[in-house]
Design an enzyme around this catalytic site. Structure first.
Site, PDB file in Angstrom:
ATOM      1  N   ASP A  30       0.845  -1.192   0.000  1.00 32.77           N
ATOM      2  CA  ASP A  30       0.000   0.000   0.000  1.00 32.77           C
ATOM      3  C   ASP A  30       0.879   1.240   0.000  1.00 32.77           C
ATOM      4  OD1 ASP A  30      -3.216   0.430   0.748  1.00 32.77           O
ATOM      5  OD2 ASP A  30      -1.950   2.168   1.159  1.00 32.77           O
ATOM      6  N   THR A  85     -12.690   1.762  -5.692  1.00 30.33           N
ATOM      7  CA  THR A  85     -13.243   2.406  -6.892  1.00 30.33           C
ATOM      8  C   THR A  85     -14.361   3.345  -6.457  1.00 30.33           C
ATOM      9  OG1 THR A  85     -14.698   0.480  -7.202  1.00 30.33           O
ATOM     10  CG2 THR A  85     -12.656   0.533  -8.470  1.00 30.33           C
ATOM     11  N   ARG A 151     -19.305  -8.766   3.415  1.00 33.00           N
ATOM     12  CA  ARG A 151     -20.227  -7.933   4.183  1.00 33.00           C
ATOM     13  C   ARG A 151     -19.434  -7.322   5.331  1.00 33.00           C
ATOM     14  NH1 ARG A 151     -24.010 -12.282   6.368  1.00 33.00           N
ATOM     15  NH2 ARG A 151     -21.978 -13.310   6.432  1.00 33.00           N
ATOM     16  N   GLU A 152     -19.471  -6.014   5.448  1.00 33.20           N
ATOM     17  CA  GLU A 152     -18.773  -5.384   6.566  1.00 33.20           C
ATOM     18  C   GLU A 152     -19.371  -5.907   7.865  1.00 33.20           C
ATOM     19  OE1 GLU A 152     -17.712  -1.261   6.524  1.00 33.20           O
ATOM     20  OE2 GLU A 152     -18.010  -1.114   4.360  1.00 33.20           O
ATOM     21  N   LYS A 208     -20.944  -8.635  -9.137  1.00 33.15           N
ATOM     22  CA  LYS A 208     -21.031  -7.841  -7.908  1.00 33.15           C
ATOM     23  C   LYS A 208     -22.010  -6.679  -8.059  1.00 33.15           C
ATOM     24  CE  LYS A 208     -19.985  -6.415  -3.747  1.00 33.15           C
ATOM     25  NZ  LYS A 208     -18.680  -5.894  -3.368  1.00 33.15           N
ATOM     26  N   ASN A 255     -36.342  -5.441   5.335  1.00 35.76           N
ATOM     27  CA  ASN A 255     -36.477  -4.731   6.603  1.00 35.76           C
ATOM     28  C   ASN A 255     -36.557  -3.233   6.331  1.00 35.76           C
ATOM     29  OD1 ASN A 255     -36.215  -7.098   8.301  1.00 35.76           O
ATOM     30  ND2 ASN A 255     -34.065  -7.121   7.703  1.00 35.76           N
ATOM     31  N   CYS A 264     -20.457   0.749  -0.702  1.00 32.04           N
ATOM     32  CA  CYS A 264     -20.702  -0.157  -1.830  1.00 32.04           C
ATOM     33  C   CYS A 264     -22.024   0.116  -2.533  1.00 32.04           C
ATOM     34  CB  CYS A 264     -20.641  -1.602  -1.364  1.00 32.04           C
ATOM     35  SG  CYS A 264     -18.984  -2.153  -0.920  1.00 32.04           S
TER      36      CYS A 264
END
Length: 437
Positions: A30, A85, A151-152, A208, A255, A264
Site C-alpha cells: 500500500d 473504486t 459484508r462489513e 457484484k 427490513n 458499496c
C-alpha cells in the site's frame, strides 16, 4: 503459494490476512506508510470484528508482511488487485484512478505464468482493457476477475468461508491455466464445499454490481411499501413477514428503515447506471434511479417524523442519535444515512448528540460540527427525542424503564424497526416506527 495484495484498505487488508491464514506466503502493498505501519503491528486501521486478532496470529507465523514497496510483488505467483473504486466527484461513474495506478505500478514485476486477479468492483469492460496492458508487457501472464462478496462486520468469515467463487477468465473455460492456480489459492474453502463458477470476464465483472443492485432494489421496495403502509395504516413488518414466506421472494433484506448506505451499494448502483449509459443500455437500468431516489427520500422522511414527534418543531430540541456507522459492527460512515440525518437535524435547529460504539472518530472527520458522546447514557440524558438509526445490539437491548427518568421527554423513533414497540409504550414512551401504525 506466494501472493501479493495490492491495496491494503478494507478489502485488501482482510484478504491478505485471510490468505496468510490459509497457509500462503503473502505480502500486502500500500502507498500509505501509516497504514502499512499499523498493519505491520497487527493494528487494523478500521474496525472489523476478528481482524486484529487474525492479523496478530498470521504475522507471528511469518507468512504475512506489509510494505509500501511495490517491488516486493516480484516473485509472487498471484497478484490480487484490491484497491478502491469510489464514485467520481460530480458524476455517477466509478473512479478508476486507483485500479489503473495499481496495475501500472505492478506491470514491471509481473513474470511469465503469473496470475493477476482483480477483486475490486469495476465497470464492465475494465478487465479486457487491463488484460491488454498486461499482455503488452508480459504475454504469458493471465488476468482473472474474481469479485469479492464481503459484508462489513462479517468480512473475515466471508473471505475464509464464502458462499461462492466466481472466476472470470479470458476464454471462460475450465481449462484456462489460471483456473487451476486460483483453485490452489482457494483450496481450503473449495474442499469444504464452496461452489465456484468459471465464466468470461464481463460476466464476472457484472456479478457484484448486479447483486448489489438487486439487494438495493429489494431494500428500496420494502421502504416504498413502508410509505404506503403509513398512508394506509398497515404494518410493514407484518407485510414483509407475509411476502417473505414466498420462497421466490424470501425474507432477507425486507427490513424497512432509514435506507442503505456505506461504500458499496450507493456508489455501485450509480456506477452501474453510468456504465450502462456508456454501453448504450441505459434504458435497462432506469429503475435504479428510483431505487436510489427512494433510498435518499427515507432520510427526509425521518426528519419529518422527528419534527412531528417533537410537537412539530425541531428548533432547540435536544435530539440523541444512536448510531453513526451505516450498519452495526462497522466504523464505516461513508454515505451513512444515520449521520446524514443527524447533520440535517442540526441544520434545522435541533441540538444533536451522536453516539456510536466504534464510528465516532470517523464521524467527527466527516461532520466535525456535530456533538459526539461515546457514552450512550450521557447522550440520551435530558433529550427531547431519541432516534435509533444504527441497530447495534447494545441499543436494541436498552431498557426503556431505566431510561425514562433521565430524558426530558420519553419519545423514540425506531429507524430500524428493531425495538419491541409494546414494551417501550408500556414504559410510557411515545414510540414511532417506520411504516408501522
Amino acid at each position: 503459494m506466494r501472493i501479493s495484495v495490492i491495496g491494503c484498505g478494507y478489502l485488501g487488508a482482510v484478504h491478505a490476512a485471510c490468505m496468510a491464514h490459509l497457509g500462503h506466503e503473502v505480502v500486502g502493498i500500500d502507498v500509505d506508510e501509516q497504514k502499512v505501519s499499523e498493519l505491520s503491528s497487527a493494528r487494523a486501521p478500521f474496525y472489523e470484528p476478528g481482524l486484529s486478532e487474525l492479523l496478530e496470529q498470521v504475522l507471528n507465523t511469518g507468512r504475512l508482511s506489509f510494505t509500501s514497496n511495490v517491488a516486493s510483488a516480484s516473485g509472487s505467483d498471484v497478484h490480487f488487485i484490491c484497491v478502491g473504486t469510489p464514485q467520481k466527484k460530480g458524476e455517477n461513474a466509478a473512479d478508476m484512478t486507483y485500479v489503473d495506478a495499481a496495475v501500472a505500478k505492478l506491470l514491471p514485476y509481473i513474470s511469465e505464468g503469473d496470475v493477476v486477479v482483480g477483486k475490486s468492483t469495476v465497470p464492465v469492460g475494465t478487465a479486457a482493457r487491463l488484460a491488454g496492458l498486461i499482455k503488452e508487457i508480459q504475454p504469458l501472464a493471465h488476468l482473472v476477475w474474481n469479485p469479492e462478496f464481503l459484508r462489513e462486520g462479517h468480512a473475515v468469515s466471508d473471505t475464509l468461508n464464502p458462499d461462492r467463487f466466481v472466476y472470470g477468465v479470458e476464454d471462460g473455460s475450465e481449462d484456462h491455466p489460471a483456473v487451476a492456480v486460483l483453485d490452489e489459492v482457494y483450496a481450503a474453502p473449495l474442499s469444504s464445499g464452496t461452489p465456484r463458477l468459471v465464466t468470461d470476464p464481463p460476466t464476472a465483472e457484472l456479478v457484484k454490481t448486479a447483486a448489489n443492485s438487486f439487494l438495493a432494489t429489494k431494500i428500496s421496495f420494502i421502504n416504498a411499501m413502508a410509505e404506503v403502509c403509513e398512508a394506509a395504516g398497515a404494518d410493514v413488518t407484518s407485510l414483509a413477514d407475509a411476502i417473505g414466506m414466498d420462497d421466490r421472494i424470501g425474507r432477507k433484506f425486507l427490513n424497512a428503515g432509514i435506507g442503505f448506505g456505506g461504500g458499496c451499494l450507493p456508489k455501485d448502483i450509480r456506477a452501474f447506471m453510468a456504465r450502462a449509459g456508456e454501453l448504450g443500455a441505459d434504458q435497462a437500468l432506469t429503475f435504479l434511479r428510483e431505487v436510489d431516489a427512494i433510498n435518499m427520500r427515507r432520510r427526509t422522511r425521518v426528519i419529518e417524523l422527528t419534527r412531528a414527534l417533537c410537537d412539530d418543531s425541531l428548533l432547540g430540541k435536544r435530539i440523541a442519535v444512536l448510531g453513526a456507522a451505516f450498519k452495526p459492527e462497522s466504523d464505516d460512515v461513508r454515505d451513512s444515512p444515520a449521520l446524514s440525518i443527524a447533520a440535517q437535524l442540526q441544520l434545522q435547529g435541533a441540538i444533536v448528540t451522536v453516539t456510536d460504539p466504534k464510528a465516532l472518530k470517523n464521524a467527527a472527520k466527516r461532520f466535525p460540527e456535530l456533538h459526539y458522546e461515546p457514552d450512550p447514557v450521557n447522550a440520551i440524558s435530558k433529550s427531547d427525542a431519541l432516534l435509533l438509526l444504527t441497530e447495534w445490539q447494545e441499543y436494541r437491548d436498552l431498557d426503556p424503564y431505566a431510561l425514562s427518568p433521565i430524558v426530558a421527554a420519553a419519545r423514540i423513533l425506531d429507524g430500524r424497526n428493531v425495538l419491541n414497540a409494546e414494551k417501550w409504550r408500556a414504559a410510557g414512551w411515545t414510540y414511532k416506527g417506520l411504516g408501522r401504525p
